[in-house]
Design an enzyme around this catalytic site. Structure first.
Site, PDB file in Angstrom:
ATOM      1  N   TRP A 184     106.747  60.213  86.424  1.00 17.75           N
ATOM      2  CA  TRP A 184     106.462  58.786  86.270  1.00 17.75           C
ATOM      3  C   TRP A 184     106.923  58.347  84.889  1.00 17.75           C
ATOM      4  O   TRP A 184     106.670  59.028  83.888  1.00 17.75           O
ATOM      5  CB  TRP A 184     104.964  58.472  86.395  1.00 17.75           C
ATOM      6  CG  TRP A 184     104.690  57.032  86.038  1.00 17.75           C
ATOM      7  CD1 TRP A 184     104.844  55.953  86.843  1.00 17.75           C
ATOM      8  CD2 TRP A 184     104.261  56.525  84.763  1.00 17.75           C
ATOM      9  NE1 TRP A 184     104.534  54.795  86.149  1.00 17.75           N
ATOM     10  CE2 TRP A 184     104.176  55.122  84.869  1.00 17.75           C
ATOM     11  CE3 TRP A 184     103.961  57.127  83.535  1.00 17.75           C
ATOM     12  CZ2 TRP A 184     103.789  54.314  83.802  1.00 17.75           C
ATOM     13  CZ3 TRP A 184     103.574  56.317  82.482  1.00 17.75           C
ATOM     14  CH2 TRP A 184     103.490  54.918  82.620  1.00 17.75           C
ATOM     15  N   GLU A 225     106.661  58.805  91.240  1.00 17.25           N
ATOM     16  CA  GLU A 225     105.536  57.868  91.310  1.00 17.25           C
ATOM     17  C   GLU A 225     105.990  56.467  90.927  1.00 17.25           C
ATOM     18  O   GLU A 225     106.700  56.282  89.932  1.00 17.25           O
ATOM     19  CB  GLU A 225     104.427  58.331  90.362  1.00 17.25           C
ATOM     20  CG  GLU A 225     103.233  57.403  90.297  1.00 17.25           C
ATOM     21  CD  GLU A 225     102.200  57.857  89.279  1.00 17.25           C
ATOM     22  OE1 GLU A 225     101.157  57.186  89.159  1.00 17.25           O
ATOM     23  OE2 GLU A 225     102.433  58.866  88.576  1.00 17.25           O
ATOM     24  N   LYS A 227     105.311  52.185  90.204  1.00 15.82           N
ATOM     25  CA  LYS A 227     104.362  51.280  89.566  1.00 15.82           C
ATOM     26  C   LYS A 227     104.883  49.861  89.689  1.00 15.82           C
ATOM     27  O   LYS A 227     106.090  49.624  89.564  1.00 15.82           O
ATOM     28  CB  LYS A 227     104.150  51.636  88.098  1.00 15.82           C
ATOM     29  CG  LYS A 227     102.942  50.938  87.476  1.00 15.82           C
ATOM     30  CD  LYS A 227     102.525  51.579  86.172  1.00 15.82           C
ATOM     31  CE  LYS A 227     101.230  51.001  85.655  1.00 15.82           C
ATOM     32  NZ  LYS A 227     100.791  51.609  84.392  1.00 15.82           N
ATOM     33  N   ASP A 259      99.835  56.205  93.433  1.00 14.06           N
ATOM     34  CA  ASP A 259      98.659  55.962  92.617  1.00 14.06           C
ATOM     35  C   ASP A 259      98.096  54.634  93.085  1.00 14.06           C
ATOM     36  O   ASP A 259      98.785  53.616  93.047  1.00 14.06           O
ATOM     37  CB  ASP A 259      99.054  55.908  91.138  1.00 14.06           C
ATOM     38  CG  ASP A 259      97.884  55.659  90.200  1.00 14.06           C
ATOM     39  OD1 ASP A 259      97.105  54.725  90.457  1.00 14.06           O
ATOM     40  OD2 ASP A 259      97.769  56.377  89.192  1.00 14.06           O
ATOM     41  N   HIS A 262      98.677  51.327  91.282  1.00 16.63           N
ATOM     42  CA  HIS A 262     100.047  50.944  90.949  1.00 16.63           C
ATOM     43  C   HIS A 262     100.679  49.970  91.941  1.00 16.63           C
ATOM     44  O   HIS A 262     101.898  49.937  92.101  1.00 16.63           O
ATOM     45  CB  HIS A 262     100.922  52.203  90.841  1.00 16.63           C
ATOM     46  CG  HIS A 262     100.665  52.985  89.597  1.00 16.63           C
ATOM     47  ND1 HIS A 262     101.516  53.974  89.140  1.00 16.63           N
ATOM     48  CD2 HIS A 262      99.657  52.929  88.701  1.00 16.63           C
ATOM     49  CE1 HIS A 262     101.030  54.499  88.023  1.00 16.63           C
ATOM     50  NE2 HIS A 262      99.900  53.876  87.744  1.00 16.63           N
ATOM     51  N   HIS A 286      97.544  60.046  93.306  1.00 14.28           N
ATOM     52  CA  HIS A 286      96.728  59.931  92.111  1.00 14.28           C
ATOM     53  C   HIS A 286      95.668  58.890  92.440  1.00 14.28           C
ATOM     54  O   HIS A 286      95.993  57.717  92.645  1.00 14.28           O
ATOM     55  CB  HIS A 286      97.554  59.494  90.899  1.00 14.28           C
ATOM     56  CG  HIS A 286      98.222  60.628  90.197  1.00 14.28           C
ATOM     57  ND1 HIS A 286      98.900  60.468  89.003  1.00 14.28           N
ATOM     58  CD2 HIS A 286      98.316  61.943  90.500  1.00 14.28           C
ATOM     59  CE1 HIS A 286      99.386  61.635  88.608  1.00 14.28           C
ATOM     60  NE2 HIS A 286      99.045  62.538  89.510  1.00 14.28           N
ATOM     61  N   ASP A 294      95.934  47.790  87.105  1.00 13.35           N
ATOM     62  CA  ASP A 294      95.922  49.246  86.938  1.00 13.35           C
ATOM     63  C   ASP A 294      95.118  49.618  85.698  1.00 13.35           C
ATOM     64  O   ASP A 294      95.663  50.045  84.680  1.00 13.35           O
ATOM     65  CB  ASP A 294      97.363  49.758  86.820  1.00 13.35           C
ATOM     66  CG  ASP A 294      97.423  51.263  86.652  1.00 13.35           C
ATOM     67  OD1 ASP A 294      96.579  51.952  87.231  1.00 13.35           O
ATOM     68  OD2 ASP A 294      98.313  51.735  85.930  1.00 13.35           O
ATOM     69  N   ASP A 296      92.634  51.918  85.456  1.00 19.53           N
ATOM     70  CA  ASP A 296      92.221  53.321  85.381  1.00 19.53           C
ATOM     71  C   ASP A 296      90.738  53.486  85.086  1.00 19.53           C
ATOM     72  O   ASP A 296      90.341  54.299  84.252  1.00 19.53           O
ATOM     73  CB  ASP A 296      93.066  54.073  84.343  1.00 19.53           C
ATOM     74  CG  ASP A 296      94.479  54.316  84.834  1.00 19.53           C
ATOM     75  OD1 ASP A 296      94.625  55.030  85.830  1.00 19.53           O
ATOM     76  OD2 ASP A 296      95.429  53.781  84.243  1.00 19.53           O
ATOM     77  N   ASP A 326      93.295  60.307  88.484  1.00 15.90           N
ATOM     78  CA  ASP A 326      94.004  59.821  87.298  1.00 15.90           C
ATOM     79  C   ASP A 326      93.309  58.568  86.775  1.00 15.90           C
ATOM     80  O   ASP A 326      93.453  57.482  87.333  1.00 15.90           O
ATOM     81  CB  ASP A 326      95.458  59.508  87.643  1.00 15.90           C
ATOM     82  CG  ASP A 326      96.264  59.057  86.429  1.00 15.90           C
ATOM     83  OD1 ASP A 326      95.711  59.045  85.311  1.00 15.90           O
ATOM     84  OD2 ASP A 326      97.444  58.708  86.598  1.00 15.90           O
TER      85      ASP A 326
END
Length: 418
Positions: A184, A225, A227, A259, A262, A286, A294, A296, A326
């Site tokens: 990524w 990955e 995004k 993810d 993302h 993820h 995003d 997290d 993640d």
């Protein structure tokens, strides 16, 4: 009633719906979930002292952050002791551990720089996953790495990627467990670009150059990955969803990694999983919790987390989906963040395994939609908690209401003394 007595009662209730909870828990014990090392020190790593750059940001300054490999591993050990089931460890390349006086830049990393991680994992019977670190480095030029128009920048990061392939092979050979290696980058532009295809062609060629490094496809599972946007690259990212899915589809041995933070806020990865499994032999995840973007946030037992686990289970894809977490929250106790997130996904898997999926599918296939809705709603009230508490007891880990006490004790005895 004791935990065992409550479980026996719950077991009968689930059995009446055709669910064998003993079998479900036995399956749950074998599903590996990869725990990310970067929650413990706010994604700083051990190869630089500067701030995070390249679309990565943590917020908060809760005390007790790990400052050394020894502290990070101790904190991970504590978190691991609070999580039932099978675990893996997920490492970023910036967590290389050097001998005193030694340093290797990212394009010169070698397996020996991760020997202590291998030792740590093997002592605990765990596998290792890996991530090249394409951020927080002087060779990130104008926000670009593998898609940069500067050939020297691209060369540096291609060499880094190749080094990470070799390290991933080392991880797999040493642990005997396949290593998922995720590519990524935060490459993109803050404002509207004049050329969207050029950076993506350079990105494509760079990843192809990385994957030209020899590796055993049964041992190393490279992923790409996507995004939708990032901090400082709000208008365009080279590694969009369309790009990464197309790349993985056309390059043998490369997996798509999703993810769930993302994508656009109205998109859900749970719906994408069964679509992807129609075409890809294996996929990787993820799992995080995005709050409006995003962000997290620490994983909790929310609807999307449950739906992700549900789709993996009812698609009979436990052997086809590589699961990793993640997120990075510096505003709360970091050990608790690990434990709560890992336990939340384990709970989601447990609930999916204890759902009468075949019976629900039959209702759908027979167009009995009123009964399907009523049954799905009734299932939500089943005593999943009694099954979970029994599972924790059988795995000798703290129950949910004991978790905070365990974390608080560790904070007082270890974290606050740093």
């Amino acid at each position: 009633m004791t935990t065992s007595e409550r479980y026996a009662s719950a077991k009968e209730m689930f059995a009446s719906l055709g669910v064998d909870t003993d079998a479900a828990l036995e399956t749950l014990r074998k599903i590996p979930v990869s725990m990310h090392c970067w929650q413990g020190d706010d994604v700083i790593g051990f190869d630089h002292d500067g701030p995070l750059t390249g679309g990565i940001q943590t917020t908060g300054d809760y005390p007790g952050k790990a400052r050394t490999p020894q502290e990070l591993m101790a904190d991970m050990d504590k978190a691991i002791s609070l999580v039932p089931g099978k675990k893996k460890i997920n490492i970023h390349a910036c967590y290389a551990i050097f001998e005193e006086g030694e340093f290797a830049d990212r394009n010169r990393l070698e397996p020996r720089h991760f020997a202590k991680w291998v030792e740590f994992a093997k002592e605990r019977g765990m596998g290792l996953d890996f991530n090249p670190t394409f951020f927080s480095h002087p060779m990130v030029k104008d926000g670009l790495t593998l898609s940069s128009p500067d050939p020297e920048v691209r060369k540096f990061w291609i060499e880094h990627g190749k080094a990470c392939i070799r390290i991933s092979q080392y991880f797999a050979e040493e642990t005997g467990i396949p290593c998922v290696m995720n590519i990524w980058t935060g490459d993109g532009f803050k404002d509207v670009p004049a050329d969207r295809m050029g950076p993506r062609m350079r990105y494509k060629e760079s990843i192809e150059a990385i994957l030209a490094e020899p590796f055993d496809k049964t041992k190393v599972k490279p992923c790409v990955e996507s995004k939708v946007f990032g901090i400082g690259v709000e208008s365009y990212t080279a590694g969009s969803a369309e790009f990464t899915l197309s790349f993985a589809a056309t390059h043998e041995g490369c997996l798509p990694l999703m993810d769930n933070g993302h994508y656009h806020p109205t998109e859900v990865v749970s719906d994408k999983i069964p679509a992807m499994l129609c075409f890809y032999p294996e996929i990787a995840l993820h799992v995080t919790r995005g709050v409006r973007w995003d962000s997290d946030h620490v994983l909790i037992l929310d609807d999307e987390t449950r739906e992700i686990a549900k789709e993996i289970v009812r698609c009979d894809a436990l052997e086809r989906v590589y699961i990793a977490l993640d997120y990075f929250d510096a505003s709360i106790n970091r050990v608790s963040a690990w434990a709560v997130g890992m336990r939340s996904f384990q709970k989601s898997l447990m609930m999916a395994l204890c759902t009468p999926n075949a019976a629900l599918k039959k209702l759908q296939d027979e167009s009995r939609f009123t009964e399907l809705m009523a049954t799905q709603e009734a299932i939500k009230m089943l005593p999943f908690g009694d099954v979970w508490n029994y599972y924790c007891e059988q795995c000798n880990v703290a129950g949910d209401f004991d978790l905070f006490g365990e974390v608080q004790k560790y904070e007082e005895e270890v974290l606050l003394k740093r």
